[in-house]
Design a protein around this motif. Structure first.
Motif, mmCIF file in Angstrom:
data_model
loop_
_atom_site.group_PDB
_atom_site.id
_atom_site.type_symbol
_atom_site.label_atom_id
_atom_site.label_comp_id
_atom_site.label_asym_id
_atom_site.label_seq_id
_atom_site.Cartn_x
_atom_site.Cartn_y
_atom_site.Cartn_z
ATOM 1 N N ASN A 333 0.782 -0.962 0.046
ATOM 2 C CA ASN A 333 -0.180 -0.147 -0.083
ATOM 3 C C ASN A 333 0.885 1.491 -0.083
ATOM 4 O OD1 ASN A 333 -1.238 -1.696 2.289
ATOM 5 N ND2 ASN A 333 -3.097 -0.962 -0.063
ATOM 6 N N ILE A 390 -4.486 1.920 4.500
ATOM 7 C CA ILE A 390 -3.841 3.687 4.472
ATOM 8 C C ILE A 390 -3.515 3.649 5.911
ATOM 9 C CG2 ILE A 390 -4.208 5.746 4.609
ATOM 10 C CD1 ILE A 390 -5.793 6.077 3.160
ATOM 11 N N CYS A 412 -2.329 10.052 -2.632
ATOM 12 C CA CYS A 412 -2.408 8.984 -2.416
ATOM 13 C C CYS A 412 -2.791 8.318 -3.983
ATOM 14 C CB CYS A 412 -3.820 8.085 -1.318
ATOM 15 S SG CYS A 412 -2.868 8.600 0.239
ATOM 16 N N ILE A 420 -6.175 1.402 -2.335
ATOM 17 C CA ILE A 420 -4.864 1.934 -1.994
ATOM 18 C C ILE A 420 -3.777 2.487 -1.858
ATOM 19 C CG2 ILE A 420 -4.903 4.013 -1.133
ATOM 20 C CD1 ILE A 420 -7.354 4.029 -2.276
ATOM 21 N N ILE A 422 -0.588 4.591 -0.718
ATOM 22 C CA ILE A 422 -0.165 5.922 -0.110
ATOM 23 C C ILE A 422 1.951 6.205 -1.215
ATOM 24 C CG2 ILE A 422 1.170 7.413 1.659
ATOM 25 C CD1 ILE A 422 -0.118 5.997 3.599
#
Length: 548
Positions: A333, A390, A412, A420, A422
């Motif tokens: 992520n 997240i 993001c 997702i 970052i």
């Protein structure tokens, strides 16, 4: 007459706006005083359940979430009647694995005091496992007319496995009300300790100064340092240098020695990079979709961040510095940098893996109603799932002792399956100029995403990332509306100090907004950790899936 406290509402509205009031047949006060509200919510106000015999119906919609380190709840009450009022107090906690047995510091039955007095409920965590538990404090008041008023107050306590260790060191009650003798000895110990470390510092400073002077004289005479060679030109010290010298720029202050090795590991020949289409464009920054040809001949789709030809050297160095913040990060992520490409007389390229994703802020804005319809309808379950992704990424960063400092939807990316990642904040100031403001210090900052301490004193910590995460959750639930759109950036610090926060978005569940508001506690220590946020959001996500 019965008051039942259920789901949480906006704390600001709860405390400052009292509506829908009913009058009970007796006069007494039952409330949480200013110190307790400040400790739990970070607001300078009182929370009344019953005031001068008037019941606050608004409080009936509020479940107060309590941080794991607060084991004691305080209530204040007083009778305004000449005749004594009988009371009964009972505390129920259905989850005994997470919590210990609750303890009252008053008797279970008795007479309500005529003067303002405080009583407490001690509910320590067991330390056996992490989780949340709902606590019910039932107070029954018998009025002079023999009417009975039942006040049921709900609390939601968060616990982690390490709580039992923390409780052995210092209990909540001791931290709130330390004795004068302990304070005296503590002050004496601090003074002695300070004097000792001050003497050690002076001694070490004197020794280091002598050694530094000797070594510096030798280095200047022999001219062995590459940095001393470059410092012969005074202008070279204050400038960022050319593109070719960019790798020598110290991007990570704690490990400057191996920065050249890091850049060399990421260096990619420009002939292997092919630009295709522009995805985002600002005044001096651009984001391309392109390809990168590997050593084995295979072609990989990449995202390319770069600047235009008229970008300054400072902007180029800032691109490299912020782009390198995710160096050597390996998490599903987190979008970490893949490579850096330098070429004479052209802007550097920062390469990232590309999986046909879009910027999260732009994606959320397209989810709003438009003339063509709705691009994608987000459900609460999908929003919570994205929030959990997240939190997992931020947990990974904080375990590696890295801070993001600019966590927001603009930083993001999201793919078609709502996965997702970052990203760093390279070029964000240029691509999203409305999100950054300068407060006269010649530095553009994300003012309306910053924690109060980051805004005032530029102090950053894992707790300040939690504050920004709360704003990011608000962006998810509001489909990327601008936070505090009506507040001038220069007034943000005073606005937050006064206890004001973002309002609850439409269609945002109370349980989710309670988590969001929890991230904006005035005291950084009162904010949840990302581990606690993950526990809360996971539990809420499980409840949502039960109805699907």
């Amino acid at each position: 007459m019965e008051i039942v406290f259920r789901s949480p509402a906006n704390p600001k509205i709860l405390i400052y706006v009292v509506t829908l009031l009913n009058v009970c047949f007796g006069s007494f006060n039952f409330y949480i005083d200013t110190n307790e509200v400040q400790r739990l919510l970070g607001l300078n106000a009182e929370l009344f359940y019953v005031r001068n015999g008037v019941i606050n119906e608004q409080a009936s919609n509020f479940i107060l979430s309590v941080p794991y380190k607060h084991n004691v709840f305080y209530f204040t009450w007083e009778s305004l009647e000449e005749k004594p009022l009988n009371y009964k107090v009972k505390v129920d906690s259905p989850e005994q694995v997470v919590l210990e047995k609750p303890v009252l510091n008053i008797s279970a039955t008795g007479l309500m005091p005529k003067g303002s007095q405080m009583f407490s409920v001690d509910i320590p965590c067991s330390g056996k496992q992490s989780g949340q538990s709902d606590i019910l404090v039932s107070v029954t008041i018998t009025l002079p007319s023999n009417n009975i008023t039942n006040i049921n107050i709900h609390r939601r306590k968060t616990c982690i496995e390490t709580d039992v260790k923390a409780n052995n060191i210092l209990s909540d009650s001791e931290s709130v009300n330390p004795g004068p003798a302990k304070m005296f000895y503590f002050a004496i110990s601090c003074a002695v300790g300070f004097l000792f470390f001050f003497l050690v510092f002076l001694t070490s400073f004197y020794i280091r100064r002598k050694k530094f002077k000797k070594v510096s004289d030798n280095n200047i005479d022999q001219s062995q340092s590459t940095f001393l060679h470059s410092s012969r030109n005074p202008t070279a010290i204050s400038s960022y240098g050319s593109f070719r010298r960019a790798p020598s720029y110290s991007l990570l202050e704690d490990r400057p020695k191996d920065i050249q090795e890091r850049i060399s590991d990421l260096t990619i020949q420009r002939c292997r990079v092919c630009l295709k289409s522009v995805l985002l464009e600002g005044t001096f920054g651009r984001v391309y979709q392109g390809t990168y040809t590997k050593d084995n001949g295979s072609v990989e789709s990449v995202l390319i961040k770069t600047v235009t030809d008229h970008a300054s050297q400072i902007q180029i160095s800032l691109l490299l510095q912020e782009g390198m913040s995710m160096y050597s990060i390996n998490h599903k992520n987190i979008l970490s940098i893949l490579g850096v490409s330098f070429e004479e007389n052209t802007a550097p390229f920062l390469l990232y893996p590309f999986r046909d994703f879009k910027n999260l802020k732009i994606f959320l804005q397209k989810c709003k109603l438009c003339s063509e319809g709705v691009a994608h309808t987000l459900t609460t379950q999908e929003i919570v799932d994205m929030a959990l992704q997240i939190t997992g990424a931020m947990l990974y960063l904080h375990k590696r002792h890295l801070l993001h400092k600019d966590l927001a939807a603009r930083n993001c990316v999201v793919d078609e399956k709502l996965k997702i990642q970052i990203t760093d904040n390279a070029l964000s100031r240029d691509l999203f100029p409305a999100d950054y403001h300068c407060l006269g210090d010649n530095e553009n900052r994300p003012i309306k995403w910053l924690a109060i301490e980051s805004l005032i004193s530029k102090t950053f910590s894992p707790q300040s990332d939690v504050w920004s995460f709360g704003v990011l959750l608000w962006e998810l639930t509001s489909l990327a509306q601008q936070p505090y759109v009506e507040i001038d950036p220069f007034e943000m610090a005073a606005y937050l100090k006064d206890g004001y926060r973002l309002t609850q978005p439409i269609n945002c569940p109370d349980e989710l907004f309670a988590v969001i508001a929890y991230c904006w506690a005035m005291n950084p220590e009162d904010r949840p950790t990302f581990l606690q946020l993950k526990v809360c959001l996971s539990e809420f996500y499980s409840q949502l899936t039960q109805y699907v």
